[in-house]
Motif scaffolding. Structure first.
Motif, PDB file in Angstrom:
ATOM      1  N   THR A 148      20.798  82.469  75.684  1.00 36.67           N
ATOM      2  CA  THR A 148      22.069  81.846  75.287  1.00 36.67           C
ATOM      3  C   THR A 148      23.198  82.869  75.252  1.00 36.67           C
ATOM      4  OG1 THR A 148      21.296  82.084  73.011  1.00 36.67           O
ATOM      5  CG2 THR A 148      21.129  79.894  74.014  1.00 36.67           C
ATOM      6  N   THR A 149      23.388  83.527  76.380  1.00 35.95           N
ATOM      7  CA  THR A 149      24.469  84.485  76.551  1.00 35.95           C
ATOM      8  C   THR A 149      25.583  83.810  77.343  1.00 35.95           C
ATOM      9  OG1 THR A 149      23.345  85.284  78.529  1.00 35.95           O
ATOM     10  CG2 THR A 149      22.923  86.478  76.486  1.00 35.95           C
ATOM     11  N   SER A 150      26.643  84.520  77.577  1.00 37.32           N
ATOM     12  CA  SER A 150      27.715  83.979  78.421  1.00 37.32           C
ATOM     13  C   SER A 150      28.093  85.047  79.457  1.00 37.32           C
ATOM     14  CB  SER A 150      28.942  83.623  77.570  1.00 37.32           C
ATOM     15  OG  SER A 150      29.945  83.021  78.353  1.00 37.32           O
ATOM     16  N   PRO A 151      27.702  84.825  80.735  1.00 37.86           N
ATOM     17  CA  PRO A 151      26.999  83.649  81.272  1.00 37.86           C
ATOM     18  C   PRO A 151      25.535  83.639  80.830  1.00 37.86           C
ATOM     19  CG  PRO A 151      27.179  85.309  82.972  1.00 37.86           C
ATOM     20  CD  PRO A 151      27.980  85.809  81.800  1.00 37.86           C
ATOM     21  N   PRO A 152      24.906  82.443  80.834  1.00 34.94           N
ATOM     22  CA  PRO A 152      23.504  82.345  80.422  1.00 34.94           C
ATOM     23  C   PRO A 152      22.573  83.038  81.416  1.00 34.94           C
ATOM     24  CG  PRO A 152      24.264  80.260  81.330  1.00 34.94           C
ATOM     25  CD  PRO A 152      25.474  81.135  81.208  1.00 34.94           C
ATOM     26  N   ILE A 153      21.420  83.473  80.921  1.00 37.75           N
ATOM     27  CA  ILE A 153      20.423  84.130  81.769  1.00 37.75           C
ATOM     28  C   ILE A 153      19.614  83.045  82.468  1.00 37.75           C
ATOM     29  CG2 ILE A 153      18.489  85.754  81.830  1.00 37.75           C
ATOM     30  CD1 ILE A 153      19.466  86.736  79.050  1.00 37.75           C
ATOM     31  N   TYR A 171      13.692  85.901  77.949  1.00 35.47           N
ATOM     32  CA  TYR A 171      13.397  84.572  78.480  1.00 35.47           C
ATOM     33  C   TYR A 171      14.442  84.217  79.528  1.00 35.47           C
ATOM     34  CZ  TYR A 171      10.358  83.725  74.418  1.00 35.47           C
ATOM     35  OH  TYR A 171       9.379  83.790  73.470  1.00 35.47           O
ATOM     36  N   CYS A 172      14.018  83.495  80.539  1.00 34.99           N
ATOM     37  CA  CYS A 172      14.952  82.951  81.526  1.00 34.99           C
ATOM     38  C   CYS A 172      15.195  81.482  81.177  1.00 34.99           C
ATOM     39  CB  CYS A 172      14.380  83.072  82.933  1.00 34.99           C
ATOM     40  SG  CYS A 172      15.518  82.534  84.237  1.00 34.99           S
ATOM     41  N   GLY A 173      16.460  81.114  81.034  1.00 32.72           N
ATOM     42  CA  GLY A 173      16.803  79.747  80.704  1.00 32.72           C
ATOM     43  C   GLY A 173      16.576  78.801  81.873  1.00 32.72           C
ATOM     44  N   LEU A 174      16.360  77.531  81.565  1.00 31.51           N
ATOM     45  CA  LEU A 174      16.100  76.529  82.596  1.00 31.51           C
ATOM     46  C   LEU A 174      17.180  75.462  82.625  1.00 31.51           C
ATOM     47  CD1 LEU A 174      12.270  75.892  82.116  1.00 31.51           C
ATOM     48  CD2 LEU A 174      13.385  77.384  83.788  1.00 31.51           C
ATOM     49  N   SER A 175      17.448  74.981  83.827  1.00 28.74           N
ATOM     50  CA  SER A 175      18.250  73.778  84.030  1.00 28.74           C
ATOM     51  C   SER A 175      17.290  72.697  84.526  1.00 28.74           C
ATOM     52  CB  SER A 175      19.351  74.034  85.060  1.00 28.74           C
ATOM     53  OG  SER A 175      18.783  74.184  86.355  1.00 28.74           O
ATOM     54  N   SER A 176      17.827  71.549  84.906  1.00 27.47           N
ATOM     55  CA  SER A 176      16.967  70.493  85.455  1.00 27.47           C
ATOM     56  C   SER A 176      16.917  70.546  86.984  1.00 27.47           C
ATOM     57  CB  SER A 176      17.464  69.115  85.008  1.00 27.47           C
ATOM     58  OG  SER A 176      18.801  68.912  85.426  1.00 27.47           O
ATOM     59  N   ASP A 177      17.506  71.578  87.573  1.00 32.53           N
ATOM     60  CA  ASP A 177      17.509  71.747  89.024  1.00 32.53           C
ATOM     61  C   ASP A 177      16.205  72.403  89.476  1.00 32.53           C
ATOM     62  OD1 ASP A 177      18.187  72.163  91.724  1.00 32.53           O
ATOM     63  OD2 ASP A 177      19.144  74.084  91.258  1.00 32.53           O
ATOM     64  N   HIS A 185      21.156  87.636  87.023  1.00 31.64           N
ATOM     65  CA  HIS A 185      21.383  87.794  85.591  1.00 31.64           C
ATOM     66  C   HIS A 185      20.297  88.675  84.967  1.00 31.64           C
ATOM     67  CE1 HIS A 185      23.298  83.523  85.845  1.00 31.64           C
ATOM     68  NE2 HIS A 185      24.186  84.451  86.141  1.00 31.64           N
ATOM     69  N   ILE A 186      19.065  88.436  85.381  1.00 35.09           N
ATOM     70  CA  ILE A 186      17.935  89.189  84.832  1.00 35.09           C
ATOM     71  C   ILE A 186      18.037  90.659  85.202  1.00 35.09           C
ATOM     72  CG2 ILE A 186      15.431  89.512  85.027  1.00 35.09           C
ATOM     73  CD1 ILE A 186      15.294  86.398  85.320  1.00 35.09           C
ATOM     74  N   VAL A 187      18.335  90.932  86.454  1.00 37.01           N
ATOM     75  CA  VAL A 187      18.467  92.324  86.896  1.00 37.01           C
ATOM     76  C   VAL A 187      19.552  93.039  86.107  1.00 37.01           C
ATOM     77  CG1 VAL A 187      19.155  93.800  88.834  1.00 37.01           C
ATOM     78  CG2 VAL A 187      17.571  91.893  89.219  1.00 37.01           C
ATOM     79  N   SER A 188      20.673  92.358  85.880  1.00 37.63           N
ATOM     80  CA  SER A 188      21.771  92.952  85.124  1.00 37.63           C
ATOM     81  C   SER A 188      21.341  93.276  83.694  1.00 37.63           C
ATOM     82  CB  SER A 188      22.964  91.998  85.122  1.00 37.63           C
ATOM     83  OG  SER A 188      24.024  92.515  84.339  1.00 37.63           O
ATOM     84  N   ARG A 189      20.608  92.361  83.044  1.00 39.68           N
ATOM     85  CA  ARG A 189      20.154  92.594  81.675  1.00 39.68           C
ATOM     86  C   ARG A 189      19.146  93.746  81.611  1.00 39.68           C
ATOM     87  NH1 ARG A 189      23.003  89.845  77.819  1.00 39.68           N
ATOM     88  NH2 ARG A 189      21.169  89.783  76.469  1.00 39.68           N
ATOM     89  N   LEU A 190      18.255  93.810  82.568  1.00 40.60           N
ATOM     90  CA  LEU A 190      17.259  94.873  82.572  1.00 40.60           C
ATOM     91  C   LEU A 190      17.904  96.236  82.811  1.00 40.60           C
ATOM     92  CD1 LEU A 190      14.289  93.179  84.459  1.00 40.60           C
ATOM     93  CD2 LEU A 190      14.645  93.423  81.998  1.00 40.60           C
ATOM     94  N   GLU A 191      18.926  96.270  83.650  1.00 39.52           N
ATOM     95  CA  GLU A 191      19.651  97.522  83.874  1.00 39.52           C
ATOM     96  C   GLU A 191      20.362  97.965  82.608  1.00 39.52           C
ATOM     97  OE1 GLU A 191      22.150  96.564  87.156  1.00 39.52           O
ATOM     98  OE2 GLU A 191      20.621  97.043  88.682  1.00 39.52           O
ATOM     99  N   CYS A 192      20.914  97.017  81.881  1.00 33.29           N
ATOM    100  CA  CYS A 192      21.588  97.308  80.616  1.00 33.29           C
ATOM    101  C   CYS A 192      20.588  97.871  79.607  1.00 33.29           C
ATOM    102  CB  CYS A 192      22.250  96.049  80.078  1.00 33.29           C
ATOM    103  SG  CYS A 192      23.297  96.307  78.633  1.00 33.29           S
ATOM    104  N   ALA A 193      19.407  97.278  79.542  1.00 31.88           N
ATOM    105  CA  ALA A 193      18.375  97.762  78.627  1.00 31.88           C
ATOM    106  C   ALA A 193      17.910  99.159  79.023  1.00 31.88           C
ATOM    107  CB  ALA A 193      17.200  96.793  78.619  1.00 31.88           C
ATOM    108  N   GLU A 194      17.822  99.416  80.315  1.00 28.79           N
ATOM    109  CA  GLU A 194      17.411 100.742  80.788  1.00 28.79           C
ATOM    110  C   GLU A 194      18.432 101.803  80.381  1.00 28.79           C
ATOM    111  OE1 GLU A 194      15.898 102.955  84.904  1.00 28.79           O
ATOM    112  OE2 GLU A 194      16.569 100.855  84.942  1.00 28.79           O
TER     113      GLU A 194
END
Length: 247
Positions: free
Chosen positions: A39-44, A69-75, A49-58
């Protein structure tokens, strides 16, 4: 010790919390790992998005394991990409479905769309964790909300909304042939525990649940105090009797 439900808000909401600061706090507390919610903005929701978050954590260079967690849509296309990310990145520890709205716009509130999520996960043979925010929006009573009376939030989102949503998730998972682990996040009422415990022997998939410290330590009448609005959360605090039984 792992904290499986944190909100680190890098991006447009970084004034609330950041990965660097959250990991530093976890490290000082002796926590071995944290699992970040989407629940970030933009959502993960996508690989980028995941790569960006992992780079930030590194860059934070912390000894604390950073999972997310990776968020889900209905797509179905987005769901398949999310499943692929759980297989590509060890740090993606599961998927998150919001069966009722909370922070952000990740809610999938209608049953046909929720079923599509479970169908797609079954087709992908996803056997990992699906964490779910269970609140049935059809049970909400938004007209009862009064910002001058914070405890009214508890009436807007009654406990039956949680129970009904859990019942629906279990039914959809069974009908879709889901083979993963259905994890119900932050349960707030004893009826939810009873439902999950009673269901576990009857299904072919895993089903677990968790409870937060605030739902174990706080109760709704506390919202009548001066800082009552600070206790507004989803799902809401419940009665002292329900809190005591949940403990």
């Amino acid at each position: 010790m792992i904290d499986p439900h944190v909100h680190l808000r890098d991006g447009e909401l970084q004034h609330k919390e950041t990965i660097r600061h959250g990991l530093s706090v976890a490290e000082r507390l002796g926590i071995a790992g944290v699992f970040d919610m989407p629940t970030t903005s933009p959502p993960i929701m996508l690989r980028g998005h995941i790569v960006s978050r992992l780079e930030c954590a590194e860059r934070a260079a912390s000894s604390v394991f950073y999972g997310l967690y990776c968020g889900l849509s209905s797509d179905p296309g987005q769901i398949r990409e999310a499943v692929a990310c759980t297989r590509e990145f060890d740090q993606v520890i599961g998927l998150k479905l919001f069966a009722g709205r909370s922070t952000g716009n990740l809610s999938i509130s209608d049953i046909p769309s929720q079923f599509r999520v479970f169908q797609t996960l079954a087709e992908e043979r996803y056997s990992g964790v699906l964490a779910v925010h269970c609140e049935n929006e059809a049970d909400f009573v938004p007209e009862l909300w009064d910002p001058n009376d914070p405890i009214s939030h508890c009436k807007v989102r009654p406990s039956i909304a949680e129970v009904h949503s859990i019942e629906t998730m279990i039914s959809l998972a069974k009908n879709a042939g889901f083979i993963g682990n259905l994890h119900v996040c932050h349960i707030s009422v004893p009826a939810s525990v009873e439902l999950i415990e009673g269901t576990r022997p009857e299904v072919d998939f895993g089903i677990t649940c968790g409870v937060t410290p605030h739902h174990l330590l706080l109760f709704d009448d506390m919202m009548n105090g001066v800082d009552g609005l600070l206790l507004k959360m989803n799902p809401p605090l419940r009665s002292k009797a329900e809190r005591d039984e949940l403990c």
